[in-house]
Scaffold this active site. Structure first.
Site, PDB file in Angstrom:
ATOM      1  N   THR A 269      13.098  -1.690  56.412  1.00 21.95           N
ATOM      2  CA  THR A 269      14.420  -1.270  56.236  1.00 21.95           C
ATOM      3  C   THR A 269      14.654   0.088  54.642  1.00 21.95           C
ATOM      4  OG1 THR A 269      15.585  -3.398  56.865  1.00 21.95           O
ATOM      5  CG2 THR A 269      17.310  -2.052  56.181  1.00 21.95           C
TER       6      THR A 269
ATOM      7  N   LYS B 273      20.651  -9.055  31.957  1.00 18.30           N
ATOM      8  CA  LYS B 273      21.090  -8.888  31.029  1.00 18.30           C
ATOM      9  C   LYS B 273      22.414  -9.492  31.210  1.00 18.30           C
ATOM     10  CE  LYS B 273      19.507  -4.766  29.223  1.00 18.30           C
ATOM     11  NZ  LYS B 273      20.998  -3.364  28.609  1.00 18.30           N
TER      12      LYS B 273
ATOM     13  N   HIS C  11      22.259  -7.605  59.811  1.00 16.92           N
ATOM     14  CA  HIS C  11      21.588  -7.308  59.789  1.00 16.92           C
ATOM     15  C   HIS C  11      21.838  -5.961  60.467  1.00 16.92           C
ATOM     16  CE1 HIS C  11      18.144  -5.116  57.812  1.00 16.92           C
ATOM     17  NE2 HIS C  11      16.787  -5.514  58.395  1.00 16.92           N
TER      18      HIS C  11
HETATM   19  N1   CP Z   1      12.913  -5.605  60.006  1.00 14.38           N
HETATM   20  C1   CP Z   1      13.223  -6.062  58.242  1.00 14.38           C
HETATM   21  O1   CP Z   1      14.349  -6.069  57.988  1.00 14.38           O
HETATM   22  O2   CP Z   1      12.157  -5.617  57.608  1.00 14.38           O
HETATM   23  P1   CP Z   1      12.342  -5.834  56.180  1.00 14.38           P
HETATM   24  O3   CP Z   1      12.300  -7.297  55.778  1.00 14.38           O
HETATM   25  O4   CP Z   1      10.617  -5.080  55.896  1.00 14.38           O
HETATM   26  O5   CP Z   1      13.291  -4.408  55.832  1.00 14.38           O
END
Ligand code: CP
Length: 306
Positions: A54, A82, A131
């Site tokens: 990503t 911090k 996502h």
């Molecule tokens: N598919 C995916 O989100 O991979 P990464 O966690 O490497 O970004």
């Protein structure tokens, strides 16, 4: 630019036409490169959780459109260490860029970030919640490799409880005809809120605890890693960590369709054997590559350039 939201927070914010519109824009990005489209714009990449695909495909997408990238870097080297609050950190970082992609282990961070950033915010994964940019590239891959999004039987296997990629993609697929098969042990079943949403939409789905019976029916099998980092209870993880393994022999024994496409958001650990890689079923490396045109389209849309 049409009616698309400028922030990309949740797949729930996109109806069927909205999803298809982004996929069309991604196809155009792939067919007709636009190396100057985002010249002068800066993407802020804030990844407070590990990422390869990503983070790098956002950076690559931005560079291929002529833009630049400001990477937040290792959170341990920032003033978060911090005791600076995440909200202040987001406000400050947003002041240094034009659009930002944020990944964080807490659910809801992207939506909160969008309220305070003052620039478009793209959710690059918030905990076990959503996502959405992965979902766009998943849909793009299904459409490209199967030729359609309607009328497919799509199986999800593995960690259906914590996998944000499964939650986002199942919600997106509820905008299309077809059926979903959820395959997991009891402890990793899809969450009730997701099943309730599918019920509300009238989406056809079934739940299974073993893959054998259902594999021969599937057009797409979407595999997921059992995510050790999401388990509060280590013993619970140990009990399910090897609950399944997709390998060539299993596909042969079950007699899957020749056209079956196997997807995985990656990274994989042991759940998906490398002996699948050289078969015509494997589309997961192509899937990861599709992150470029899809994220190009989302960045350009977020900045109001398409
Ligand atoms: N598919 C995916 O989100 O991979 P990464 O966690 O490497 O970004």
């Amino acid at each position: 630019m049409g009616d698309q939201p400028k922030n990309v927070i949740s797949i729930r914010d996109f109806d069927r036409d909205g999803l298809l519109d982004i996929l069309d824009k991604a196809r155009m990005m792939e067919e007709q490169p636009r190396p100057e489209l985002l010249r002068g714009y800066l993407l802020g990449n804030m990844f407070i959780e590990p990422s390869t695909r990503t983070r790098l495909s956002f950076a690559s997408a931005m560079a291929r459109l002529g833009g630049d990238v400001l990477d937040f870097g290792d959170p341990a080297r920032s003033s978060l260490k911090k005791g600076e609050s995440l909200a202040d950190t987001i406000r400050i970082f947003a002041g240094y860029c034009d659009v930002m992609a944020i990944r964080h282990p807490w659910e809801g961070v992207a939506r909160h970030g969008a309220q305070i950033a003052g620039i478009p915010v793209i959710n690059a994964g918030d905990g076990s919640n959503q996502h959405p940019t992965q979902t766009f590239l998943d849909l793009y891959t299904i459409k490209k490799t199967c030729g359609r999004l309607d009328g497919l039987e799509i199986g999800f296997i593995g960690d259906l409880r914590y996998s944000r990629t499964v939650h986002s993609l199942a919600e997106a697929l509820s905008r299309f005809d077809g059926s979903l098969c959820f395959i997991s042990p009891e402890a990793l079943k899809a969450p009730d809120y997701l099943l309730d949403e599918l019920d509300e939409k009238g989406t056809d789905y079934e739940q299974f605890d073993r893959p054998d019976d259902v594999l021969p029916r599937l057009d797409v099998l979407y595999c997921t890693r059992i995510q050790e980092e999401r388990f509060a209870d280590r013993l619970e993880y140990e009990e399910v960590k090897n609950c399944y393994r997709i390998q060539k022999e299993l596909l042969e024994v079950c007699g899957v369709k020749k056209t079956l496409k196997i997807m995985h958001p990656l990274p994989r650990v042991d759940e998906l054997s490398t002996d699948i890689d050289a078969t015509g079923h494997a589309v997961y490396f192509e899937q990861a590559k599709n992150g470029i045109p899809v994220r190009q389209a989302l960045l350009a849309m977020a900045l109001g350039k398409i």
